[in-house]
Design a protein around this motif. Structure first.
Motif, PDB file in Angstrom:
ATOM      1  N   LYS A 106       0.836  -1.215   0.000  1.00 18.29           N
ATOM      2  CA  LYS A 106       0.000   0.000   0.000  1.00 18.29           C
ATOM      3  C   LYS A 106       0.868   1.262   0.000  1.00 18.29           C
ATOM      4  CE  LYS A 106      -1.949  -1.175   3.896  1.00 18.29           C
ATOM      5  NZ  LYS A 106      -1.319  -2.498   4.111  1.00 18.29           N
ATOM      6  N   THR A 107       1.801   1.331   0.937  1.00 14.48           N
ATOM      7  CA  THR A 107       2.635   2.528   1.051  1.00 14.48           C
ATOM      8  C   THR A 107       3.495   2.697  -0.198  1.00 14.48           C
ATOM      9  OG1 THR A 107       2.675   2.204   3.436  1.00 14.48           O
ATOM     10  CG2 THR A 107       4.297   3.715   2.528  1.00 14.48           C
ATOM     11  N   THR A 108       3.967   1.573  -0.726  1.00 11.96           N
ATOM     12  CA  THR A 108       4.794   1.606  -1.932  1.00 11.96           C
ATOM     13  C   THR A 108       4.000   2.175  -3.099  1.00 11.96           C
ATOM     14  OG1 THR A 108       5.955  -0.347  -1.129  1.00 11.96           O
ATOM     15  CG2 THR A 108       6.207   0.185  -3.466  1.00 11.96           C
TER      16      THR A 108
ATOM     17  N   LEU B 177       2.705  10.822   3.742  1.00 11.99           N
ATOM     18  CA  LEU B 177       2.599  11.198   5.148  1.00 11.99           C
ATOM     19  C   LEU B 177       1.899  10.089   5.904  1.00 11.99           C
ATOM     20  CD1 LEU B 177       1.519  14.886   4.585  1.00 11.99           C
ATOM     21  CD2 LEU B 177       3.582  14.194   5.815  1.00 11.99           C
ATOM     22  N   ARG B 178       2.074  10.090   7.208  1.00 17.58           N
ATOM     23  CA  ARG B 178       1.424   9.077   8.038  1.00 17.58           C
ATOM     24  C   ARG B 178       0.782   9.748   9.238  1.00 17.58           C
ATOM     25  NH1 ARG B 178       4.072   3.584  10.116  1.00 17.58           N
ATOM     26  NH2 ARG B 178       3.405   3.169   7.995  1.00 17.58           N
ATOM     27  N   THR B 179      -0.409   9.281   9.594  1.00 17.56           N
ATOM     28  CA  THR B 179      -0.958   9.669  10.890  1.00 17.56           C
ATOM     29  C   THR B 179      -1.415   8.414  11.599  1.00 17.56           C
ATOM     30  OG1 THR B 179      -3.269   9.966  10.294  1.00 17.56           O
ATOM     31  CG2 THR B 179      -1.842  11.853   9.966  1.00 17.56           C
TER      32      THR B 179
ATOM     33  N   MET C 206      -2.461   5.236   9.176  1.00 17.54           N
ATOM     34  CA  MET C 206      -2.772   5.326   7.753  1.00 17.54           C
ATOM     35  C   MET C 206      -1.739   6.203   7.066  1.00 17.54           C
ATOM     36  SD  MET C 206      -6.239   7.501   7.867  1.00 17.54           S
ATOM     37  CE  MET C 206      -6.325   9.160   8.515  1.00 17.54           C
ATOM     38  N   ASP C 207      -1.400   5.789   5.862  1.00 16.22           N
ATOM     39  CA  ASP C 207      -0.456   6.535   5.035  1.00 16.22           C
ATOM     40  C   ASP C 207      -1.249   7.199   3.935  1.00 16.22           C
ATOM     41  OD1 ASP C 207       1.608   5.346   6.432  1.00 16.22           O
ATOM     42  OD2 ASP C 207       1.744   3.683   4.998  1.00 16.22           O
ATOM     43  N   PHE C 208      -0.785   8.333   3.489  1.00 20.95           N
ATOM     44  CA  PHE C 208      -1.506   8.932   2.377  1.00 20.95           C
ATOM     45  C   PHE C 208      -0.585   9.771   1.512  1.00 20.95           C
ATOM     46  CE2 PHE C 208      -1.869  13.085   4.387  1.00 20.95           C
ATOM     47  CZ  PHE C 208      -1.740  12.757   5.727  1.00 20.95           C
TER      48      PHE C 208
HETATM   49 MG   LIG Z   1       2.325   0.767   4.857  1.00 23.48          MG
END
Ligand SMILES: [Mg+2]
Ligand SMILES: Nc1nc2c(ncn2[C@@H]2O[C@H](COP(=O)(O)OP(=O)(O)O)[C@@H](O)[C@H]2O)c(=O)[nH]1
Lengths: 203, 120
Positions: free
Chosen positions: A33-35, A46-48, A75-77
């Motif tokens: 997902k982050t990739t 960013l991450r929260t 969550m990353d966005f």
């Molecule tokens: Mg991730």
């Protein structure tokens, strides 16, 4: 990470932006997902994190400190300026079992989202079930992208569709989350499907 | 590619929101992708460090609520409460009304599609 229409104002959204569209990227830990978000985002992802009780309530007061049964949901966005007046936000969130108990975070994520890209890995297709269930529960149209890792076995499409219990209209695409164009194609498959879905389901 | 981890400190969150978990009246209009910016016409001196940091961050332009949370390293829930206060006090403004709970705007989807095709 540069985009042809990306913001030239550094971290900020262009002044001309009128619409912020939202898509979700969901799937189990480590599926990419982050990739994928990082591959298409014009900003560093960013991450929260949100702390919740296991009953699913948001914790931001001392009652939560006293109650040790809390869990953290990250969550990353990322963001993508797609036109002078349009930005797309991609929110990545896990679909793990424990995440199901933290409904407010999912409600916040699903609220206003056009749809979701579910990431799956043929080494462990069942790990994506929870994410698919959450997305279905929230009534979001979705597409499935298979991320291929070096040792991911290859199966005929029909077997994968059957294993994931996909309805015939749900797109199933291959994806390399590390590759910008490949990630973009997976998102395109999703958005086309969402467009068809709403065209057919609207009065 | 892994974004840096952000620790979420419960006690700190409690202190900086003044112990509230109910946001001010503006909060209902703040979503993850609501765009906010600083108005630039209110003094910062009266604000605590967390709120000052948010206003300073947003003096440069528009950011979504989620991005503000990511940059100041606070949970979205806490960030929303603080931003709502700052909107009440005139330090910040929201650009847009919140999107529909279930957006179905085909024109927006077509634009998203065009935009994604352009980056191929
Ligand atoms: Mg991730
Ligand atoms: N070969 C391959 N590796 C990938 C792919 N997507 C992600 N990875 C790798 O898998 C690991 C986990 O990815 P990550 O994006 O952190 O997963 P997340 O937990 O879903 O956010 C990272 O080391 C990535 O480089 C892919 O499509 N192909």
């Amino acid at each position: 990470m540069a985009s042809t229409t990306s913001s030239d104002s550094g971290i900020y959204v262009r002044d001309t932006v009128e619409t912020a569209a939202k898509l979700l990227v969901v799937g189990p830990f480590g599926v990419g997902k982050t990739t994928l978000i990082g591959a298409v985002s014009e900003i560093e992802p960013l991450r929260t994190e949100e702390v919740m009780t296991q009953a699913g309530a948001l914790v931001d007061d001392l009652k939560g400190v006293e109650d040790k049964r809390t869990t953290t949901v990250a969550m990353d966005f990322g963001r993508l300026t797609l036109a002078p007046d349009l930005v797309l936000y991609l929110f990545g969130a896990p679909g793990q079992q424990r995440f199901m108990r933290v409904a407010p975070v999912w409600q916040q994520l699903a609220h206003g989202a056009y749809g979701a890209l579910v990431l799956a890995d043929t080494r462990r297709l069942d790990a994506s079930f929870d994410a698919m269930e959450m997305v279905e529960k929230h009534g979001l149209p979705y597409a499935v992208a298979l991320n291929s890792f070096p040792d991911s076995p290859h199966f005929p499409e029909e077997e994968i569709r059957e294993a994931l219990d996909l309805s015939p209209e749900t797109p199933l695409v291959d994806c390399d989350a590390r590759d910008r164009a490949s990630a973009a194609r997976a998102l395109i498959a999703l958005v086309k499907h969402v467009h068809t879905y709403y065209r057919e389901h609207l009065p | 590619m892994t974004p840096r981890r952000v620790r979420t400190d419960l006690v700190r969150s409690y202190v900086i929101t003044g112990g509230r978990h109910q946001p001010s009246r503006n909060t209902h209009s703040l979503e993850l992708v609501s765009l906010v910016t600083a108005t630039g016409d209110r003094p910062l001196g009266e604000l605590d460090p967390e709120r000052q940091k948010m206003v300073r961050l947003c003096q440069g332009g528009y950011l979504s609520v989620a991005e503000v949370a990511g940059h100041v390293r606070l949970p979205v829930s806490v960030t929303t409460i603080l931003l709502a206060d700052l909107i009440d006090s005139g330090h910040m403004v929201v650009r847009k009304p919140p999107p529909a709970a279930r957006p179905t705007d085909l024109d927006v989807l077509e634009k998203v599609l065009d935009g994604l095709n352009n980056i191929l």
